[in-house]
Design a protein around this motif. Structure first.
Motif, short mmCIF file in Angstrom:
data_model
loop_
_atom_site.label_atom_id
_atom_site.label_comp_id
_atom_site.label_asym_id
_atom_site.label_seq_id
_atom_site.Cartn_x
_atom_site.Cartn_y
_atom_site.Cartn_z
N LYS A 9 42.26 51.32 35.22
CA LYS A 9 42.32 50.10 34.40
C LYS A 9 41.68 48.92 35.12
CE LYS A 9 46.21 49.42 32.28
NZ LYS A 9 47.61 48.98 32.00
N GLY A 10 41.97 48.79 36.43
CA GLY A 10 41.40 47.69 37.20
C GLY A 10 39.88 47.77 37.27
N SER A 11 39.34 48.97 37.46
CA SER A 11 37.89 49.15 37.52
C SER A 11 37.25 48.78 36.18
CB SER A 11 37.55 50.60 37.88
OG SER A 11 38.04 50.92 39.17
N TYR A 12 37.93 49.14 35.10
CA TYR A 12 37.41 48.81 33.77
C TYR A 12 37.31 47.29 33.59
CZ TYR A 12 37.52 47.81 28.77
OH TYR A 12 37.27 47.29 27.53
N TYR A 13 38.37 46.58 33.94
CA TYR A 13 38.37 45.13 33.78
C TYR A 13 37.35 44.46 34.70
CZ TYR A 13 42.47 45.00 30.69
OH TYR A 13 43.34 45.13 29.63
N MET A 14 37.15 45.03 35.89
CA MET A 14 36.15 44.48 36.80
C MET A 14 34.76 44.55 36.18
SD MET A 14 37.24 43.21 39.63
CE MET A 14 38.77 43.14 40.58
N LYS A 15 34.48 45.66 35.50
CA LYS A 15 33.16 45.84 34.90
C LYS A 15 32.97 44.95 33.68
CE LYS A 15 32.58 50.63 36.41
NZ LYS A 15 32.52 52.06 35.99
N THR A 16 34.01 44.79 32.88
CA THR A 16 33.89 44.02 31.65
C THR A 16 34.04 42.51 31.85
OG1 THR A 16 36.26 44.21 31.15
CG2 THR A 16 34.80 45.95 30.30
N GLY A 17 34.69 42.12 32.96
CA GLY A 17 34.89 40.69 33.22
C GLY A 17 35.98 40.06 32.38
N GLU A 18 36.85 40.89 31.80
CA GLU A 18 37.94 40.36 30.97
C GLU A 18 39.13 40.00 31.87
OE1 GLU A 18 38.79 43.10 27.74
OE2 GLU A 18 36.70 43.74 27.72
N TYR A 19 38.93 38.97 32.71
CA TYR A 19 39.90 38.67 33.76
C TYR A 19 41.23 38.14 33.22
CZ TYR A 19 35.69 39.03 36.63
OH TYR A 19 34.53 39.47 37.22
N SER A 20 41.18 37.33 32.18
CA SER A 20 42.43 36.76 31.68
C SER A 20 43.32 37.84 31.06
CB SER A 20 42.15 35.66 30.65
OG SER A 20 41.39 36.16 29.57
N GLN A 21 42.71 38.78 30.33
CA GLN A 21 43.48 39.88 29.76
C GLN A 21 43.98 40.79 30.87
OE1 GLN A 21 44.50 40.43 26.52
NE2 GLN A 21 45.76 41.96 27.55
N ALA A 22 43.16 40.99 31.89
CA ALA A 22 43.57 41.81 33.03
C ALA A 22 44.77 41.18 33.74
CB ALA A 22 42.40 41.96 34.00
N GLU A 23 44.75 39.86 33.86
CA GLU A 23 45.88 39.16 34.48
C GLU A 23 47.17 39.45 33.73
OE1 GLU A 23 47.50 34.61 35.23
OE2 GLU A 23 45.40 34.93 34.69
N VAL A 24 47.13 39.38 32.40
CA VAL A 24 48.31 39.64 31.58
C VAL A 24 48.80 41.07 31.78
CG1 VAL A 24 49.16 39.86 29.21
CG2 VAL A 24 47.68 37.93 29.83
N ASP A 25 47.90 42.04 31.75
CA ASP A 25 48.27 43.45 31.88
C ASP A 25 48.87 43.75 33.25
OD1 ASP A 25 47.44 43.81 29.33
OD2 ASP A 25 45.70 45.07 29.81
N PHE A 26 48.26 43.20 34.29
CA PHE A 26 48.74 43.52 35.63
C PHE A 26 49.98 42.72 36.01
CE2 PHE A 26 44.76 45.78 36.02
CZ PHE A 26 45.15 46.89 36.77
N GLU A 27 50.20 41.57 35.41
CA GLU A 27 51.49 40.89 35.59
C GLU A 27 52.61 41.78 35.06
OE1 GLU A 27 51.16 37.08 33.75
OE2 GLU A 27 50.63 36.07 35.62
N GLU A 28 52.37 42.41 33.93
CA GLU A 28 53.35 43.33 33.36
C GLU A 28 53.55 44.54 34.26
OE1 GLU A 28 56.24 44.57 30.77
OE2 GLU A 28 55.14 42.65 30.77
#
Length: 277
Positions: A9-28
């Motif tokens: 999941k982290g690699s996917y978000y790194m490639k797409t640049g969807e950092y704000s959504q990644a922050e929400v997912d990884f806070e959970e």
């Protein structure tokens, strides 16, 4: 399994640049699994990517506690300390990372940057030299190494270092700056030119010995000029050529320059300073 899922999941978000959504997912993910080293690490990465270094710090610190043997965790902890201005803690983190992985190029590079900011020029250049052993064309290491030699007034070595940087990276903002440094040392192998409202770095135009024919090595910069001129709505391309006591050769070389670079735009060329000296 949770760590593997976080990595994917982290690699996917790194490639797409969807950092704000990644922050929400990884806070959970951190709430559910506070002892997951990968969840802590990726949350730190995505916070840092959004310039939230203060918030990222605790997550990198937690990742290091959970897995003190991972050089990447120490590396990103060091980067975060650097963002927060704690250069001593930053350097210590990099040194720990290098004890775990002595060939970690990112750590070597950032160690050089940190030492340069602290003014430790000798140690900074040692770090950059270590990077260049592993990756001889690393742009940041080449540029900063030349910059340090210039500061140290090692002008002969600095000149060679600037030339090496420009050989590999002859375009862009840092090429313009490197050329200014090189010219200040009395070397004009590269010069910054202004065509229209654009500034570009050009290598010296060379000719075959005692002839008007342009050396093949000079075709790329001349054709770059031609490409830029072709997109200008109007204007005059000035060609300046100097040859000692040979006005005819001056004219021939100027025309050859224009033909090679401007091609169809030869009629827009104005030959200024057809100098014999």
């Amino acid at each position: 399994m949770a760590d593997l899922s976080n990595t994917i999941k982290g690699s996917y978000y790194m490639k797409t640049g969807e950092y704000s959504q990644a922050e929400v997912d990884f806070e959970e993910a951190v709430k559910k699994h506070p002892d997951s080293k990968s969840a802590q690490y990726y949350l730190g990465r995505f916070l840092l990517a959004q310039n939230k270094a203060t918030e990222a710090l605790s997550h990198f610190e937690r990742a290091v506690v959970l897995d003190p043997g991972d050089a990447d965790y120490h590396s990103w902890l060091g980067i975060t300390y650097g963002e927060l201005g704690d250069v001593n803690a930053e350097e210590k983190s990099y040194e720990r990372a290098l004890r775990l992985n002595g060939h970690h190029l990112q750590v070597r590079l950032y160690l050089g940057h940190g030492r340069l900011r602290k003014g430790n020029l000798r140690l900074a250049i040692e770090a950059y030299d270590a990077v260049l052993i592993e990756q001889p064309t690393n742009p940041a290491a080449l540029y900063n190494r030349a910059f340090i030699l210039d500061i140290q007034r090692k002008y002969s070595a600095a000149k060679m270092a600037w030339l090496k940087y420009l050989h590999w990276y002859p375009a862009g903002r840092f090429a313009l700056q490197a050329t200014d440094h090189l010219n200040a040392l009395g070397d004009f192998s590269y010069e910054n030119q202004f065509i229209g409202d654009r500034a570009i770095t050009l290598a010296e135009i060379k000719f075959q010995q005692s002839r008007s024919s342009v050396s093949q090595s000079s075709y790329p910069p001349l054709r770059l000029i031609g490409a830029i001129v072709s997109n200008l709505p109007k204007g005059t391309l000035q060609v300046v050529v100097c040859v000692h006591n040979n006005k005819q050769l001056v004219k021939e070389r100027a025309i050859e320059n224009a033909k090679t670079g401007a091609m169809a735009f030869i009629n827009t060329v104005h030959f200024s300073r057809l100098s014999e000296n």
